[in-house]
Design a protein around this motif. Structure first.
Motif, mmCIF file in Angstrom:
data_model
loop_
_atom_site.group_PDB
_atom_site.id
_atom_site.type_symbol
_atom_site.label_atom_id
_atom_site.label_comp_id
_atom_site.label_asym_id
_atom_site.label_seq_id
_atom_site.Cartn_x
_atom_site.Cartn_y
_atom_site.Cartn_z
ATOM 1 N N GLN A 1 51.990 38.152 37.095
ATOM 2 C CA GLN A 1 51.289 39.101 37.947
ATOM 3 C C GLN A 1 49.890 39.386 37.400
ATOM 4 O OE1 GLN A 1 54.030 42.448 37.966
ATOM 5 N NE2 GLN A 1 54.909 41.800 39.938
ATOM 6 N N CYS A 2 49.060 40.005 38.246
ATOM 7 C CA CYS A 2 47.698 40.370 37.829
ATOM 8 C C CYS A 2 47.226 41.558 38.656
ATOM 9 C CB CYS A 2 46.743 39.188 38.001
ATOM 10 S SG CYS A 2 46.420 38.746 39.727
ATOM 11 N N TYR A 3 46.136 42.201 38.186
ATOM 12 C CA TYR A 3 45.493 43.265 38.944
ATOM 13 C C TYR A 3 44.347 42.669 39.750
ATOM 14 C CZ TYR A 3 47.920 46.619 35.904
ATOM 15 O OH TYR A 3 48.859 47.351 35.242
ATOM 16 N N GLN A 4 44.209 43.123 41.022
ATOM 17 C CA GLN A 4 43.133 42.638 41.879
ATOM 18 C C GLN A 4 42.468 43.830 42.553
ATOM 19 O OE1 GLN A 4 44.373 39.433 44.372
ATOM 20 N NE2 GLN A 4 42.392 39.125 45.342
ATOM 21 N N ILE A 5 41.128 43.834 42.564
ATOM 22 C CA ILE A 5 40.391 44.949 43.154
ATOM 23 C C ILE A 5 39.868 44.544 44.529
ATOM 24 C CG2 ILE A 5 38.242 44.292 41.957
ATOM 25 C CD1 ILE A 5 37.591 47.335 41.865
ATOM 26 N N GLU B 1 49.089 41.862 42.210
ATOM 27 C CA GLU B 1 49.263 40.650 42.997
ATOM 28 C C GLU B 1 49.860 39.541 42.136
ATOM 29 O OE1 GLU B 1 48.775 40.754 46.130
ATOM 30 O OE2 GLU B 1 47.512 42.531 46.373
ATOM 31 N N PRO B 2 50.322 38.434 42.787
ATOM 32 C CA PRO B 2 50.799 37.282 42.006
ATOM 33 C C PRO B 2 49.672 36.722 41.139
ATOM 34 C CG PRO B 2 51.476 37.105 44.294
ATOM 35 C CD PRO B 2 50.505 38.240 44.236
ATOM 36 N N LYS B 3 50.036 36.091 40.045
ATOM 37 C CA LYS B 3 49.050 35.515 39.120
ATOM 38 C C LYS B 3 48.090 34.591 39.858
ATOM 39 C CE LYS B 3 48.676 32.896 34.800
ATOM 40 N NZ LYS B 3 49.433 32.195 33.729
ATOM 41 N N GLY B 4 46.790 34.760 39.585
ATOM 42 C CA GLY B 4 45.774 33.964 40.262
ATOM 43 C C GLY B 4 45.158 34.667 41.450
ATOM 44 N N GLY B 5 45.731 35.809 41.862
ATOM 45 C CA GLY B 5 45.168 36.567 42.971
ATOM 46 C C GLY B 5 45.780 36.211 44.303
ATOM 47 N N ASN B 6 45.450 37.036 45.310
ATOM 48 C CA ASN B 6 46.002 36.873 46.648
ATOM 49 C C ASN B 6 44.876 36.901 47.669
ATOM 50 O OD1 ASN B 6 47.929 36.576 48.607
ATOM 51 N ND2 ASN B 6 49.163 38.355 47.979
ATOM 52 N N THR B 7 45.122 36.348 48.821
ATOM 53 C CA THR B 7 44.113 36.371 49.893
ATOM 54 C C THR B 7 44.247 37.612 50.755
ATOM 55 O OG1 THR B 7 45.592 35.043 51.281
ATOM 56 C CG2 THR B 7 43.946 33.852 49.965
ATOM 57 N N THR B 8 45.391 38.250 50.684
ATOM 58 C CA THR B 8 45.653 39.474 51.453
ATOM 59 C C THR B 8 46.145 40.561 50.501
ATOM 60 O OG1 THR B 8 46.283 38.159 53.384
ATOM 61 C CG2 THR B 8 46.915 40.488 53.389
ATOM 62 N N ALA B 9 45.587 41.735 50.609
ATOM 63 C CA ALA B 9 45.950 42.816 49.706
ATOM 64 C C ALA B 9 47.388 43.280 49.934
ATOM 65 C CB ALA B 9 45.005 43.995 49.904
ATOM 66 N N SER B 10 48.135 43.413 48.855
ATOM 67 C CA SER B 10 49.508 43.936 48.921
ATOM 68 C C SER B 10 49.436 45.444 48.730
ATOM 69 C CB SER B 10 50.377 43.288 47.832
ATOM 70 O OG SER B 10 50.392 41.884 47.973
ATOM 71 N N LEU B 11 49.157 46.176 49.831
ATOM 72 C CA LEU B 11 48.944 47.625 49.734
ATOM 73 C C LEU B 11 50.187 48.365 49.272
ATOM 74 C CD1 LEU B 11 46.727 48.192 52.899
ATOM 75 C CD2 LEU B 11 46.016 47.963 50.509
ATOM 76 N N ASP B 12 51.358 47.750 49.460
ATOM 77 C CA ASP B 12 52.571 48.383 48.958
ATOM 78 C C ASP B 12 52.573 48.433 47.444
ATOM 79 O OD1 ASP B 12 53.436 48.671 51.538
ATOM 80 O OD2 ASP B 12 54.705 46.883 51.550
ATOM 81 N N GLY C 1 37.667 40.526 43.206
ATOM 82 C CA GLY C 1 37.960 39.812 41.976
ATOM 83 C C GLY C 1 39.208 40.316 41.287
ATOM 84 N N ILE C 2 39.558 39.609 40.215
ATOM 85 C CA ILE C 2 40.747 39.928 39.424
ATOM 86 C C ILE C 2 40.318 40.682 38.174
ATOM 87 C CG2 ILE C 2 42.639 38.930 38.081
ATOM 88 C CD1 ILE C 2 42.664 36.609 40.070
ATOM 89 N N LEU C 3 41.076 41.711 37.821
ATOM 90 C CA LEU C 3 40.816 42.480 36.601
ATOM 91 C C LEU C 3 41.773 42.000 35.520
ATOM 92 C CD1 LEU C 3 40.455 46.072 38.099
ATOM 93 C CD2 LEU C 3 38.677 44.361 37.702
#
Length: 263
Positions: free
Chosen positions: A201-205, A243-254, A217-219
């Motif tokens: 997993q990763c953090y995405q802003i 988000e999943p590792k590497g980032g996502n194209t759609t934000a997972s607001l949940d 981008g990914i934090l």
């Protein structure tokens, strides 16, 4: 070894004597020194030994067929006693010695020059590498200094707004600070702390616009320095999600862990 003998050995007369190039007076002097001083005698003997080594290394063995032919001819030829002219032998010996000395000096000089050139080439390459590394370091440091000055300028700009993003229950220790300048259209973020996530997993802003979420981008958990992020025109807010590792194209607001309003 006294100064007199040292001066003689450094004069080159001993070499000239071996080459047969000394005058009568010089020849007499050299022979006197050889007979009188053991140090000179030893130097003379060593020089002759070196000549012998060089001569042997350059020698070429005659083919056996030629040697047999010569022996056959000698067997058939009548024996005639002849006295060898001492002068011719001495001349031949002198030129042989001269050739050997020249070969030795040439080989020694060539070897010295080769080593010197090799050493100089290595030293030059070391200097070139050090200059290249120094130049690279200077260029890198200048770039870092320019970046720091630019960041300092942006942070102290009255048009720059500071937004602190605190984590919710999913990431209580999360803290980041966003700096947004609508006039210059620049955005920066300072990652203060990010709780560790599983490897997958990763953090995405994200920037919240009127009708969509745009990734900024990914934090990284190891990212602890002020860095630029894309500026989002007319953004209504910022949101950090897991988000999943590497980032996502759609934000997972949940999986949102922090958000702020920019209105």
């Amino acid at each position: 070894m006294n100064a007199k003998i040292t001066t003689f050995l450094n004069s080159g007369l001993l070499e000239k004597y071996l080459l047969g190039e000394t005058t009568v007076a010089e020849t007499e002097m050299v022979e006197t020194y050889i007979s009188k001083y053991p140090e000179v005698q030893n130097a003379y003997n060593n020089f002759q030994d070196n000549l012998e080594v060089v001569a042997k290394s350059q020698a070429v063995e005659a083919p056996a067929s030629i040697l047999n032919s010569i022996l056959d001819e000698l067997d058939d030829a009548p024996v005639v006693e002849m006295k060898k002219p001492a002068r011719n032998y001495k001349s031949w010996y002198k030129y042989s010695i001269a050739a050997s000395v020249a070969a030795l000096l040439f080989a020694g000089t060539s070897y010295i020059f080769y080593n010197q050139n090799k050493k100089l080439s290595h030293e030059n390459q070391v200097v070139v590498d050090e200059i290249f590394d120094l130049r690279s370091d200077i260029q890198m440091n200048n770039k870092r200094l320019d970046d720091l000055m630019q960041q300092f300028k942006q942070l102290n700009d009255p048009e720059t707004y500071k937004y602190i993003m605190q984590g919710n229950n999913r990431a209580k220790n999360l803290k980041t600070v966003a700096y947004i300048n609508p006039k210059d259209k620049t955005s920066m973020i300072d990652v203060v702390s990010l709780p560790q996530l599983p490897e997958e997993q990763c953090y995405q802003i994200w920037a919240e616009l009127q009708d969509k979420m745009v990734s900024l981008g990914i934090l990284s958990e190891t990212d602890r320095q002020l860095r630029k992020i894309p500026y989002a025109e007319n953004a209504l807010g910022l949101n950090i999600t897991i988000e999943p590792k590497g980032g996502n194209t759609t934000a997972s607001l949940d999986n949102s862990v922090a958000e702020i309003d920019l209105k």
